[in-house]
Design an enzyme around this catalytic site. Structure first.
Site, PDB file in Angstrom:
ATOM      1  CG  ASP A   6      -2.020   1.020   1.221  1.00  0.00           C
ATOM      2  OD1 ASP A   6      -2.318   1.558   0.124  1.00  0.00           O
ATOM      3  OD2 ASP A   6      -2.600   1.295   2.284  1.00  0.00           O
TER       4      ASP A   6
ATOM      5  CE1 TYR B 151      -8.000   5.054   3.445  1.00  0.00           C
ATOM      6  CE2 TYR B 151      -8.990   6.772   2.121  1.00  0.00           C
ATOM      7  CZ  TYR B 151      -8.697   6.242   3.356  1.00  0.00           C
ATOM      8  OH  TYR B 151      -9.116   6.880   4.508  1.00  0.00           O
ATOM      9  CG  HIS B 152      -2.986   4.004  -3.553  1.00  0.00           C
ATOM     10  ND1 HIS B 152      -2.013   4.981  -3.685  1.00  0.00           N
ATOM     11  CD2 HIS B 152      -4.166   4.624  -3.810  1.00  0.00           C
ATOM     12  CE1 HIS B 152      -2.586   6.143  -3.993  1.00  0.00           C
ATOM     13  NE2 HIS B 152      -3.892   5.935  -4.066  1.00  0.00           N
ATOM     14  N   PRO B 153      -4.194  -0.506  -1.791  1.00  0.00           N
ATOM     15  CG  PRO B 153      -6.070  -1.698  -1.026  1.00  0.00           C
ATOM     16  CD  PRO B 153      -5.581  -0.301  -1.333  1.00  0.00           C
TER      17      PRO B 153
END
Length: 533
Positions: free
Chosen positions: A274, A448-450
């Site tokens: 992330d 919020y970039h998993p």
């Protein structure tokens, strides 16, 4: 992807547990903080207590709605750096170098609608995904880019073109004042073909018979049969969850939950990555920030203007200037990203107590920390266990301290002299490594970039989950096509690369030849080995 398959004459059933994306909270770009905080649209996931971040549980929003996370995200459009994709290819995802994926970016983009400058030869103009830019009317957007130049950094007119590195305008997936999600860009055109059916149900497991995926078991006891293939695109959180519920994953973990093992793939749920970020906030000496609209009357006016005319402040996510820079000598391509916002506010909508202010969201792009997604139980209704393991490596702390100090240097440039009143956070007194580390531990938030939990790689790689054609290794008739297959996280926001994966996966599914490789050569700073900027 669905549109490409239906356009080729195939019938597709889309299983979506969430509901409609109709309504202003999703479609109005400026309202972006609402859908990601609403249980109607968001799965509401959070991490386990993160041991290196004061045991805080960090939010992990994932879209529970038509269009998935593209319907609740911040609408920032970033392709990623060319070197990101070259790394994918070198690590086993053959056919996914930048030369391979650039034609798919061009195919998916509709960049003409922006009415702006930029790198036209590097961009697509006829695709379904509209990419635009905000009007950048607020003088703070210009000040941010000017300050970057004054600090000695590069500028770029199009970070999605030849040259990512530098300060310049930011792009967004907005069209005619509306969020341009995957639902608007791809799903609705697919439905118009008459070959796409959307079924509202919770996918509980993939049905596998004799080593082949033949359908999906959904809530209510039904099984939706696949005549050709099952394609999993449930996000980097729910895709590994669904695979494990189906018996595909680490054998010992599945056995703990009484799940019959179909394929022992130890990489399922591993390699979780992330982007973390901080908000470096400054109080403004002039009342020119968006804080003047942070009241019920202004919000109602902006909402009404958007609702009836699709004009005004409601038509932008307000992230209209950006930067990608390198942190030190010897770093070949940018390793931190900036989003600039002309208000001091958090993602949950809480404005800074000081009132008028502005902020830069900043964070490292390639953290060495890795986490995992695992099952909390064998019940499909239960949320998975998410452990990001943020900040577990010394390099994470070094990089974040550098981010803060470089950002302070930018805000200290002459371009910001007319606007800076004082530093809100971390605060001018927070200077030592120890104090900065304490601030990071308490205030770092997920961007919020998993991604990465079903890694794409060579079939003989024991930690790979899918091969370079997105096929599940060890199970026929099953593919994964979302951000979970990223071998390593890309620079910037992940919506663009995720949609690109769908575009390229569609050609693999259809058995087509890949688009011809690009011969374009991206810009890399000629002095990266000897100069930080």
């Amino acid at each position: 992807m669905v549109y490409r398959l239906t356009d080729a004459g195939h019938s597709v059933i889309v299983i979506e547990f969430g509901g409609t994306d109709a309504g202003p909270f999703i479609q109005m770009p400026a309202a972006l903080s609402y859908p990601m905080n609403m249980s109607r649209y968001d799965w509401g996931y959070s991490s386990e207590p993160e041991p290196h971040l004061n045991n805080r549980r960090l939010a992990c929003p994932r879209g529970k709605v038509i269009g998935g996370s593209s319907s609740i995200n911040g609408m920032v459009y970033v392709r990623g750096h060319a070197k990101d994709f070259d790394h994918w290819a070198e690590s086993g995802a053959e056919g996914w170098s930048y030369a391979d994926v650039l034609p798919y970016y061009k195919r998916m983009e509709n960049w003409r609608s922006g009415g702006h400058g930029g790198d036209k030869t590097w961009r697509g103009r006829k695709g379904p995904l509209h990419v635009t830019r905000g009007k950048r009317n607020n003088p703070l957007f210009k000040a941010f880019v000017d300050a970057g130049r004054q600090a000695g950094y590069e500028t770029t007119d199009d970070y999605n073109g030849e040259k990512q590195e530098g300060f310049g305008p930011m792009e967004q997936t907005v069209y005619k004042g509306r969020r341009w999600s995957a639902a608007n860009a791809y799903l609705r055109p697919a439905q118009k073909t008459g070959k796409c059916t959307v079924v509202s149900a919770l996918a509980e497991r993939i049905v596998i018979e004799d080593g082949r995926a033949v359908g999906v078991a959904v809530s209510g006891g039904d099984v939706i049969k696949a005549t050709r293939e099952v394609i999993l695109a449930a996000s980097s959180i729910n895709s590994p969850k669904l695979l494990m519920l189906s018996g595909i994953g680490p054998a010992a973990h599945l056995a703990q939950h009484g799940i019959n093992i179909v394929a022992d793939r130890p990489g399922v749920g591993q390699n979780l990555q992330d982007h973390l970020e901080l908000y470096i906030q400054m109080a403004s000496s002039k009342p020119i920030t968006l804080y003047k609209h942070w009241n019920l009357f202004s919000k109602a006016w902006i909402g009404a203007q958007w609702l009836f005319t699709k004009t005004g402040l409601g038509t932008s996510n307000q992230f209209e200037s950006a930067a990608f820079v390198r942190t030190k000598v010897g770093v070949e391509y940018p390793d931190i990203q900036y989003h600039f916002l002309p208000i001091a506010v958090r993602y949950d909508g809480q404005a800074a107590a000081e009132g008028h202010g502005f902020q830069a969201h900043v964070g490292p792009m390639r953290s060495p920390s890795r986490g995992s997604v695992s099952l909390a139980s064998a019940d499909p209704a239960d949320a998975p266990k998410i452990v990001f393991n943020y900040m577990s490596q010394p390099k994470d702390w070094e990089d974040f301290r550098t981010c803060i100090r470089l950002t302070r240097e930018v805000f200290a440039q002459d371009a910001f002299k007319p606007f800076v009143k004082h530093e809100i956070q971390p605060g001018a007194a927070v200077q030592s490594d120890e104090d900065l580390d304490a601030f990071i531990a308490e205030h770092a938030e997920s961007a919020y970039h998993p991604c990465g939990t079903c890694k794409m790689g060579r079939a003989d790689d024991p930690m790979a989950v899918v091969d370079p054609e997105c096929r599940l290794i060890g199970v026929d008739g099953l593919r994964v096509a979302d951000s979970s297959i990223f071998p390593r996280i890309t620079n910037g926001n992940l919506n663009g690369p995720s949609i690109m994966v769908g575009e390229k996966a569609a050609d693999h599914i259809l058995g087509r030849d890949m688009l011809a490789k690009s011969n374009d050569r991206p810009w890399v700073h000629p002095d990266w080995e000897t100069s930080q900027r």
